[in-house]
Design a protein around this motif. Structure first.
Motif, PDB file in Angstrom:
ATOM      1  N   PHE A   8     -59.980  57.264  57.368  1.00  7.18           N
ATOM      2  CA  PHE A   8     -60.715  57.089  58.536  1.00  7.18           C
ATOM      3  C   PHE A   8     -58.979  56.279  59.643  1.00  7.18           C
ATOM      4  O   PHE A   8     -58.149  56.838  59.275  1.00  7.18           O
ATOM      5  N   LEU A   9     -59.041  57.258  60.877  1.00  4.35           N
ATOM      6  CA  LEU A   9     -58.663  56.978  62.043  1.00  4.35           C
ATOM      7  C   LEU A   9     -59.335  55.711  63.404  1.00  4.35           C
ATOM      8  O   LEU A   9     -60.306  55.224  62.952  1.00  4.35           O
ATOM      9  N   THR A  10     -58.418  55.466  64.174  1.00  4.20           N
ATOM     10  CA  THR A  10     -58.095  54.282  64.608  1.00  4.20           C
ATOM     11  C   THR A  10     -57.590  54.992  66.171  1.00  4.20           C
ATOM     12  O   THR A  10     -56.848  55.556  66.150  1.00  4.20           O
ATOM     13  N   ASN A  11     -57.068  53.677  67.024  1.00  2.00           N
ATOM     14  CA  ASN A  11     -56.847  54.007  68.272  1.00  2.00           C
ATOM     15  C   ASN A  11     -55.599  52.880  68.353  1.00  2.00           C
ATOM     16  O   ASN A  11     -55.784  51.925  67.265  1.00  2.00           O
ATOM     17  N   THR A  15     -59.133  49.259  67.885  1.00  2.00           N
ATOM     18  CA  THR A  15     -60.548  48.293  68.277  1.00  2.00           C
ATOM     19  C   THR A  15     -61.670  49.757  67.815  1.00  2.00           C
ATOM     20  O   THR A  15     -63.085  49.063  66.985  1.00  2.00           O
ATOM     21  N   VAL A  16     -61.401  50.775  66.763  1.00  2.50           N
ATOM     22  CA  VAL A  16     -62.296  51.593  66.863  1.00  2.50           C
ATOM     23  C   VAL A  16     -62.329  51.981  65.609  1.00  2.50           C
ATOM     24  O   VAL A  16     -60.726  52.820  66.023  1.00  2.50           O
ATOM     25  N   ILE A  17     -63.182  52.149  64.674  1.00  6.75           N
ATOM     26  CA  ILE A  17     -62.765  53.095  63.498  1.00  6.75           C
ATOM     27  C   ILE A  17     -63.423  54.065  63.880  1.00  6.75           C
ATOM     28  O   ILE A  17     -64.960  53.725  63.595  1.00  6.75           O
ATOM     29  N   TYR A  18     -63.218  55.383  63.414  1.00  5.40           N
ATOM     30  CA  TYR A  18     -63.717  56.888  62.772  1.00  5.40           C
ATOM     31  C   TYR A  18     -62.989  56.699  60.931  1.00  5.40           C
ATOM     32  O   TYR A  18     -62.463  56.956  60.669  1.00  5.40           O
ATOM     33  N   MET A  36     -58.064  68.844  69.466  1.00  2.47           N
ATOM     34  CA  MET A  36     -59.038  70.145  69.078  1.00  2.47           C
ATOM     35  C   MET A  36     -60.399  70.171  69.622  1.00  2.47           C
ATOM     36  O   MET A  36     -61.237  71.417  70.112  1.00  2.47           O
ATOM     37  N   PHE A  37     -60.999  68.884  69.474  1.00  3.41           N
ATOM     38  CA  PHE A  37     -62.613  69.067  69.044  1.00  3.41           C
ATOM     39  C   PHE A  37     -62.902  67.800  69.976  1.00  3.41           C
ATOM     40  O   PHE A  37     -62.867  66.420  70.008  1.00  3.41           O
ATOM     41  N   ASN A  38     -63.991  68.566  71.149  1.00  7.68           N
ATOM     42  CA  ASN A  38     -64.887  66.961  71.345  1.00  7.68           C
ATOM     43  C   ASN A  38     -65.837  66.004  70.782  1.00  7.68           C
ATOM     44  O   ASN A  38     -66.404  66.379  69.971  1.00  7.68           O
ATOM     45  N   GLY A  39     -65.906  64.820  70.217  1.00 10.77           N
ATOM     46  CA  GLY A  39     -66.838  64.071  69.766  1.00 10.77           C
ATOM     47  C   GLY A  39     -66.319  62.736  69.363  1.00 10.77           C
ATOM     48  O   GLY A  39     -64.970  62.281  70.760  1.00 10.77           O
ATOM     49  N   PHE A  40     -66.617  62.136  69.014  1.00  9.75           N
ATOM     50  CA  PHE A  40     -66.334  60.133  68.539  1.00  9.75           C
ATOM     51  C   PHE A  40     -64.744  60.193  68.388  1.00  9.75           C
ATOM     52  O   PHE A  40     -64.218  59.413  69.238  1.00  9.75           O
ATOM     53  N   ALA A  41     -63.914  60.808  67.809  1.00 18.22           N
ATOM     54  CA  ALA A  41     -62.439  61.203  67.869  1.00 18.22           C
ATOM     55  C   ALA A  41     -61.657  60.813  68.796  1.00 18.22           C
ATOM     56  O   ALA A  41     -61.230  59.955  69.650  1.00 18.22           O
ATOM     57  N   LYS A  43     -62.964  60.832  72.098  1.00 16.69           N
ATOM     58  CA  LYS A  43     -63.720  60.449  73.204  1.00 16.69           C
ATOM     59  C   LYS A  43     -63.066  58.919  72.890  1.00 16.69           C
ATOM     60  O   LYS A  43     -62.591  58.356  74.704  1.00 16.69           O
ATOM     61  N   TYR A  44     -62.672  58.219  72.241  1.00 22.26           N
ATOM     62  CA  TYR A  44     -62.181  56.874  71.110  1.00 22.26           C
ATOM     63  C   TYR A  44     -60.507  56.529  71.522  1.00 22.26           C
ATOM     64  O   TYR A  44     -60.127  55.360  70.759  1.00 22.26           O
ATOM     65  N   ASN A  45     -60.412  57.928  71.418  1.00 19.92           N
ATOM     66  CA  ASN A  45     -58.752  57.983  71.100  1.00 19.92           C
ATOM     67  C   ASN A  45     -58.346  57.931  70.274  1.00 19.92           C
ATOM     68  O   ASN A  45     -57.544  57.116  70.013  1.00 19.92           O
ATOM     69  N   CYS A  46     -59.114  58.068  69.039  1.00 14.81           N
ATOM     70  CA  CYS A  46     -58.918  57.577  67.761  1.00 14.81           C
ATOM     71  C   CYS A  46     -57.938  59.348  66.548  1.00 14.81           C
ATOM     72  O   CYS A  46     -58.502  60.078  66.531  1.00 14.81           O
ATOM     73  N   ASP A  47     -56.164  58.822  67.039  1.00 11.46           N
ATOM     74  CA  ASP A  47     -55.717  59.867  65.822  1.00 11.46           C
ATOM     75  C   ASP A  47     -54.745  58.759  65.219  1.00 11.46           C
ATOM     76  O   ASP A  47     -53.810  60.090  65.224  1.00 11.46           O
ATOM     77  N   LYS A  48     -54.591  57.953  64.931  1.00 13.32           N
ATOM     78  CA  LYS A  48     -54.030  57.199  63.983  1.00 13.32           C
ATOM     79  C   LYS A  48     -54.281  56.723  62.793  1.00 13.32           C
ATOM     80  O   LYS A  48     -55.611  55.995  62.698  1.00 13.32           O
ATOM     81  N   LEU A  49     -53.878  58.222  61.804  1.00 20.56           N
ATOM     82  CA  LEU A  49     -54.508  57.643  59.778  1.00 20.56           C
ATOM     83  C   LEU A  49     -53.614  56.689  60.119  1.00 20.56           C
ATOM     84  O   LEU A  49     -53.130  56.098  59.858  1.00 20.56           O
ATOM     85  N   VAL A  50     -54.851  55.774  59.163  1.00 17.52           N
ATOM     86  CA  VAL A  50     -54.948  54.187  58.705  1.00 17.52           C
ATOM     87  C   VAL A  50     -54.741  54.196  57.374  1.00 17.52           C
ATOM     88  O   VAL A  50     -54.830  53.344  56.494  1.00 17.52           O
TER      89      VAL A  50
END
Length: 98
Positions: A8-11, A15-18, A36-41, A43-50
């Protein structure tokens, strides 16, 4: 034996869970952090591994990913809160070298 992971990643505001699946969690988290890839993560700045789970068989990880994606947000939050109630970035301090 090669491991597989559901993660799971979040911003920054949580507020968002990928949810994703990978066979190399270090490389995949790095890719998310570098956008490195365009997509949901990205787009919503999900880069925090929780949260993540480890599997011996990739097919099991894929089944689990689908199960988690079909669940509601409360269930996802509950899983995160079991081991990471402060929603800290579990990859903080990782050294990425490939």
């Amino acid at each position: 034996m090669k491991k597989s992971y559901v993660y799971f990643l979040t911003n920054k505001n949580n507020t968002v869970i990928y949810i994703g699946v990978t066979s190399n969690i270090f490389r995949r988290v790095y890719q998310h952090k570098m956008k490195m890839f365009n997509g949901f993560a990205s787009k919503y700045n999900c880069d925090k591994l929780v949260y993540f789970e480890e599997y011996d068989i990739i097919e099991e990880a894929i089944v689990r990913e689908k199960q988690l994606k079909s669940g509601n947000r409360k269930r996802k939050e509950d899983l995160i809160n079991i081991d990471n109630s402060e929603w800290k970035d579990l990859s903080e301090g990782w050294i990425f070298s490939f």
